[in-house]
Design a protein around this motif. Structure first.
Motif, PDB file in Angstrom:
ATOM      1  N   ILE A 276     -15.691  29.520  33.619  1.00 15.65           N
ATOM      2  CA  ILE A 276     -15.272  30.889  33.279  1.00 15.65           C
ATOM      3  C   ILE A 276     -16.462  31.677  32.737  1.00 15.65           C
ATOM      4  CG2 ILE A 276     -13.856  32.254  31.685  1.00 15.65           C
ATOM      5  CD1 ILE A 276     -11.667  30.121  32.017  1.00 15.65           C
ATOM      6  N   ALA A 277     -17.238  31.066  31.851  1.00 20.69           N
ATOM      7  CA  ALA A 277     -18.413  31.745  31.288  1.00 20.69           C
ATOM      8  C   ALA A 277     -19.428  32.070  32.374  1.00 20.69           C
ATOM      9  CB  ALA A 277     -19.044  30.885  30.204  1.00 20.69           C
ATOM     10  N   SER A 278     -19.522  31.222  33.397  1.00 19.56           N
ATOM     11  CA  SER A 278     -20.539  31.418  34.434  1.00 19.56           C
ATOM     12  C   SER A 278     -20.265  32.635  35.300  1.00 19.56           C
ATOM     13  CB  SER A 278     -20.632  30.170  35.317  1.00 19.56           C
ATOM     14  OG  SER A 278     -19.561  30.092  36.253  1.00 19.56           O
ATOM     15  N   ILE A 279     -19.016  33.112  35.338  1.00 21.19           N
ATOM     16  CA  ILE A 279     -18.713  34.294  36.154  1.00 21.19           C
ATOM     17  C   ILE A 279     -18.490  35.545  35.300  1.00 21.19           C
ATOM     18  CG2 ILE A 279     -17.822  32.918  38.063  1.00 21.19           C
ATOM     19  CD1 ILE A 279     -14.991  33.615  37.183  1.00 21.19           C
ATOM     20  N   GLN A 280     -18.695  35.428  33.994  1.00 16.20           N
ATOM     21  CA  GLN A 280     -18.686  36.608  33.114  1.00 16.20           C
ATOM     22  C   GLN A 280     -20.113  37.110  32.985  1.00 16.20           C
ATOM     23  OE1 GLN A 280     -16.634  34.611  29.804  1.00 16.20           O
ATOM     24  NE2 GLN A 280     -14.937  36.044  30.035  1.00 16.20           N
ATOM     25  N   ASP A 281     -20.638  37.626  34.107  1.00 16.86           N
ATOM     26  CA  ASP A 281     -22.068  37.908  34.197  1.00 16.86           C
ATOM     27  C   ASP A 281     -22.360  39.368  34.552  1.00 16.86           C
ATOM     28  OD1 ASP A 281     -21.123  37.865  36.790  1.00 16.86           O
ATOM     29  OD2 ASP A 281     -22.238  36.062  37.379  1.00 16.86           O
ATOM     30  N   GLY A 282     -21.360  40.228  34.467  1.00 16.01           N
ATOM     31  CA  GLY A 282     -21.577  41.637  34.760  1.00 16.01           C
ATOM     32  C   GLY A 282     -21.579  41.964  36.237  1.00 16.01           C
TER      33      GLY A 282
ATOM     34  N   ARG B  36      -7.322  36.886  37.430  1.00 18.94           N
ATOM     35  CA  ARG B  36      -7.250  35.949  36.298  1.00 18.94           C
ATOM     36  C   ARG B  36      -6.522  34.654  36.646  1.00 18.94           C
ATOM     37  NH1 ARG B  36      -3.369  40.044  32.903  1.00 18.94           N
ATOM     38  NH2 ARG B  36      -1.417  39.667  34.063  1.00 18.94           N
ATOM     39  N   ASN B  37      -5.477  34.720  37.478  1.00 17.21           N
ATOM     40  CA  ASN B  37      -4.748  33.489  37.789  1.00 17.21           C
ATOM     41  C   ASN B  37      -5.571  32.514  38.637  1.00 17.21           C
ATOM     42  OD1 ASN B  37      -2.582  34.207  36.257  1.00 17.21           O
ATOM     43  ND2 ASN B  37      -1.270  34.826  37.955  1.00 17.21           N
ATOM     44  N   PRO B  38      -6.217  32.963  39.723  1.00 20.97           N
ATOM     45  CA  PRO B  38      -7.078  32.011  40.435  1.00 20.97           C
ATOM     46  C   PRO B  38      -8.252  31.523  39.592  1.00 20.97           C
ATOM     47  CG  PRO B  38      -7.242  34.220  41.400  1.00 20.97           C
ATOM     48  CD  PRO B  38      -6.074  34.226  40.464  1.00 20.97           C
ATOM     49  N   VAL B  39      -8.746  32.343  38.672  1.00 20.43           N
ATOM     50  CA  VAL B  39      -9.805  31.897  37.766  1.00 20.43           C
ATOM     51  C   VAL B  39      -9.288  30.767  36.879  1.00 20.43           C
ATOM     52  CG1 VAL B  39     -11.196  32.551  35.753  1.00 20.43           C
ATOM     53  CG2 VAL B  39     -11.126  34.036  37.754  1.00 20.43           C
ATOM     54  N   ARG B  40      -8.089  30.937  36.328  1.00 25.69           N
ATOM     55  CA  ARG B  40      -7.507  29.892  35.476  1.00 25.69           C
ATOM     56  C   ARG B  40      -7.261  28.614  36.270  1.00 25.69           C
ATOM     57  NH1 ARG B  40      -2.285  32.518  33.514  1.00 25.69           N
ATOM     58  NH2 ARG B  40      -1.919  30.492  32.544  1.00 25.69           N
ATOM     59  N   MET B  41      -6.795  28.757  37.516  1.00 25.92           N
ATOM     60  CA  MET B  41      -6.529  27.581  38.337  1.00 25.92           C
ATOM     61  C   MET B  41      -7.824  26.850  38.662  1.00 25.92           C
ATOM     62  SD  MET B  41      -3.978  25.918  39.741  1.00 25.92           S
ATOM     63  CE  MET B  41      -4.800  24.372  39.366  1.00 25.92           C
ATOM     64  N   THR B  42      -8.869  27.618  38.978  1.00 22.05           N
ATOM     65  CA  THR B  42     -10.157  27.005  39.272  1.00 22.05           C
ATOM     66  C   THR B  42     -10.712  26.293  38.046  1.00 22.05           C
ATOM     67  OG1 THR B  42     -10.605  28.706  40.936  1.00 22.05           O
ATOM     68  CG2 THR B  42     -12.487  27.437  40.147  1.00 22.05           C
ATOM     69  N   ALA B  43     -10.513  26.895  36.865  1.00 23.75           N
ATOM     70  CA  ALA B  43     -10.957  26.245  35.627  1.00 23.75           C
ATOM     71  C   ALA B  43     -10.257  24.901  35.439  1.00 23.75           C
ATOM     72  CB  ALA B  43     -10.686  27.156  34.433  1.00 23.75           C
ATOM     73  N   ARG B  44      -8.988  24.820  35.829  1.00 28.85           N
ATOM     74  CA  ARG B  44      -8.272  23.541  35.734  1.00 28.85           C
ATOM     75  C   ARG B  44      -8.897  22.500  36.659  1.00 28.85           C
ATOM     76  NH1 ARG B  44      -2.089  25.847  36.219  1.00 28.85           N
ATOM     77  NH2 ARG B  44      -2.103  27.155  34.341  1.00 28.85           N
ATOM     78  N   LEU B  45      -9.339  22.940  37.833  1.00 32.33           N
ATOM     79  CA  LEU B  45      -9.982  22.001  38.757  1.00 32.33           C
ATOM     80  C   LEU B  45     -11.252  21.429  38.141  1.00 32.33           C
ATOM     81  CD1 LEU B  45      -9.622  23.913  42.171  1.00 32.33           C
ATOM     82  CD2 LEU B  45      -8.081  22.206  41.167  1.00 32.33           C
ATOM     83  N   TYR B  46     -12.040  22.293  37.507  1.00 29.21           N
ATOM     84  CA  TYR B  46     -13.262  21.807  36.858  1.00 29.21           C
ATOM     85  C   TYR B  46     -12.940  20.887  35.685  1.00 29.21           C
ATOM     86  CZ  TYR B  46     -16.517  24.625  39.586  1.00 29.21           C
ATOM     87  OH  TYR B  46     -17.286  25.127  40.615  1.00 29.21           O
ATOM     88  N   ASP B  47     -11.913  21.226  34.905  1.00 29.25           N
ATOM     89  CA  ASP B  47     -11.534  20.356  33.790  1.00 29.25           C
ATOM     90  C   ASP B  47     -11.076  18.985  34.288  1.00 29.25           C
ATOM     91  OD1 ASP B  47     -12.150  21.961  31.610  1.00 29.25           O
ATOM     92  OD2 ASP B  47     -10.180  22.933  31.580  1.00 29.25           O
ATOM     93  N   ALA B  48     -10.454  18.951  35.474  1.00 27.37           N
ATOM     94  CA  ALA B  48      -9.979  17.677  36.023  1.00 27.37           C
ATOM     95  C   ALA B  48     -11.125  16.720  36.327  1.00 27.37           C
ATOM     96  CB  ALA B  48      -9.147  17.926  37.283  1.00 27.37           C
ATOM     97  N   LEU B  49     -12.335  17.271  36.549  1.00 28.22           N
ATOM     98  CA  LEU B  49     -13.502  16.418  36.772  1.00 28.22           C
ATOM     99  C   LEU B  49     -13.843  15.600  35.527  1.00 28.22           C
ATOM    100  CD1 LEU B  49     -15.815  18.998  38.611  1.00 28.22           C
ATOM    101  CD2 LEU B  49     -14.501  17.156  39.678  1.00 28.22           C
ATOM    102  N   HIS B  50     -13.384  16.049  34.366  1.00 26.62           N
ATOM    103  CA  HIS B  50     -13.677  15.397  33.088  1.00 26.62           C
ATOM    104  C   HIS B  50     -12.466  14.671  32.503  1.00 26.62           C
ATOM    105  CE1 HIS B  50     -17.480  17.741  32.843  1.00 26.62           C
ATOM    106  NE2 HIS B  50     -16.761  18.660  33.468  1.00 26.62           N
ATOM    107  N   ASP B  51     -11.301  14.845  33.096  1.00 27.87           N
ATOM    108  CA  ASP B  51     -10.052  14.279  32.586  1.00 27.87           C
ATOM    109  C   ASP B  51      -9.966  12.794  32.964  1.00 27.87           C
ATOM    110  OD1 ASP B  51      -7.434  13.528  32.003  1.00 27.87           O
ATOM    111  OD2 ASP B  51      -6.566  15.401  32.735  1.00 27.87           O
ATOM    112  N   PRO B  52      -9.787  11.891  31.989  1.00 32.81           N
ATOM    113  CA  PRO B  52      -9.689  10.463  32.311  1.00 32.81           C
ATOM    114  C   PRO B  52      -8.597  10.140  33.330  1.00 32.81           C
ATOM    115  CG  PRO B  52      -9.920  10.775  29.944  1.00 32.81           C
ATOM    116  CD  PRO B  52      -9.729  12.144  30.535  1.00 32.81           C
ATOM    117  N   ALA B  53      -7.567  10.981  33.406  1.00 32.48           N
ATOM    118  CA  ALA B  53      -6.457  10.716  34.324  1.00 32.48           C
ATOM    119  C   ALA B  53      -6.820  11.006  35.775  1.00 32.48           C
ATOM    120  CB  ALA B  53      -5.239  11.552  33.916  1.00 32.48           C
ATOM    121  N   THR B  54      -7.838  11.832  36.008  1.00 32.40           N
ATOM    122  CA  THR B  54      -8.162  12.244  37.385  1.00 32.40           C
ATOM    123  C   THR B  54      -9.621  12.023  37.769  1.00 32.40           C
ATOM    124  OG1 THR B  54      -8.447  14.512  36.527  1.00 32.40           O
ATOM    125  CG2 THR B  54      -6.338  13.977  37.601  1.00 32.40           C
TER     126      THR B  54
END
Length: 222
Positions: free
Chosen positions: A7-13, A33-51
């Motif tokens: 999210i921070a990487s695309i708050q670039d003006g 905002r909704n596709p941004v939130r969904m994409t953020a979940r995909l990135y978080d899943a890379l770090h989630d022990p369950a996935t």
């Protein structure tokens, strides 16, 4: 990246327009905002022990990290099965509604490592993008189609519209013109610019490059 880092990487003006309005922040605007939130979940899943076991493999760049397997060139059946597992896991998270999720363009990025000689004399640049995109799991889109005007004319005769190089300097190329169908570009990190179709007769119209979405002069019209 984590979801917050994405999210921070695309708050670039970046300059994004929708319905004639300049978007101040794509991460909060109702259109994005909704596709941004969904994409953020995909990135978080890379770090989630369950996935993460289904979504990550060791990098082949020597940095000792992990990456989404589709960002790494496959060399075996096991590699291809790892690609399939990761794509399936992300697709299930989005119920198949994110057709241009970050792994979409990874199908191209992997070739930069496997077939970097194709880009000679710029193979070192291809390898650099392969390494950086794999280690960061960067979100790319592409724009490879000329605007649908004057279709009866070759590209080099529609220079007032189609993308072309105006000038080459020591700092890089100065480019003007438009490309279309850059799906997802408003919420991605980079845009791969290329072309297909009719033979390109003039060098200035044969541009292939990668552009950050916040580059000066880039304007996204949704």
């Amino acid at each position: 990246m984590t979801g917050d880092e994405y999210i921070a990487s695309i708050q670039d003006g970046r300059e994004v327009w929708v319905y004639g309005e300049r978007v101040k922040d794509v991460t909060t605007h109702p259109a994005f905002r909704n596709p941004v939130r969904m994409t953020a979940r995909l990135y978080d899943a890379l770090h989630d022990p369950a996935t993460r076991d289904d979504l990550t493999v060791p990098t082949d760049t020597g940095n000792g990290g992990v990456t989404h397997p589709f960002f790494r060139s496959p060399h075996s059946v096991d590699d291809l099965l790892a690609d399939q597992r990761a794509i399936r896991t992300w697709s299930r998270m989005t119920y198949g509604w994110m057709g241009r999720s970050p792994d979409y363009k990874a199908s191209f990025l992997g070739t930069l490592g496997a077939n970097s000689d194709f880009y000679a004399p710029f193979e070192d640049n291809a390898k650099r993008w392969y390494k950086e995109s794999q280690e960061k799991v960067l979100y790319w889109n592409h724009a490879i189609i000329n605007p649908p005007v004057d279709r009866n004319l070759p590209p080099d005769e529609v220079g007032d519209v189609f993308m072309k190089v105006e000038k080459e300097t020591d700092a890089g190329l100065i480019v003007s013109g438009a490309k279309v169908v850059a799906t997802g570009s408003a919420i991605t990190n980079y845009n791969f610019i290329a072309h297909y179709g009719l033979p390109i007769k003039k060098k200035e119209f044969a541009l292939i490059c990668t552009v950050p979405m916040d580059a000066p002069g880039i304007k996204l019209i949704c």
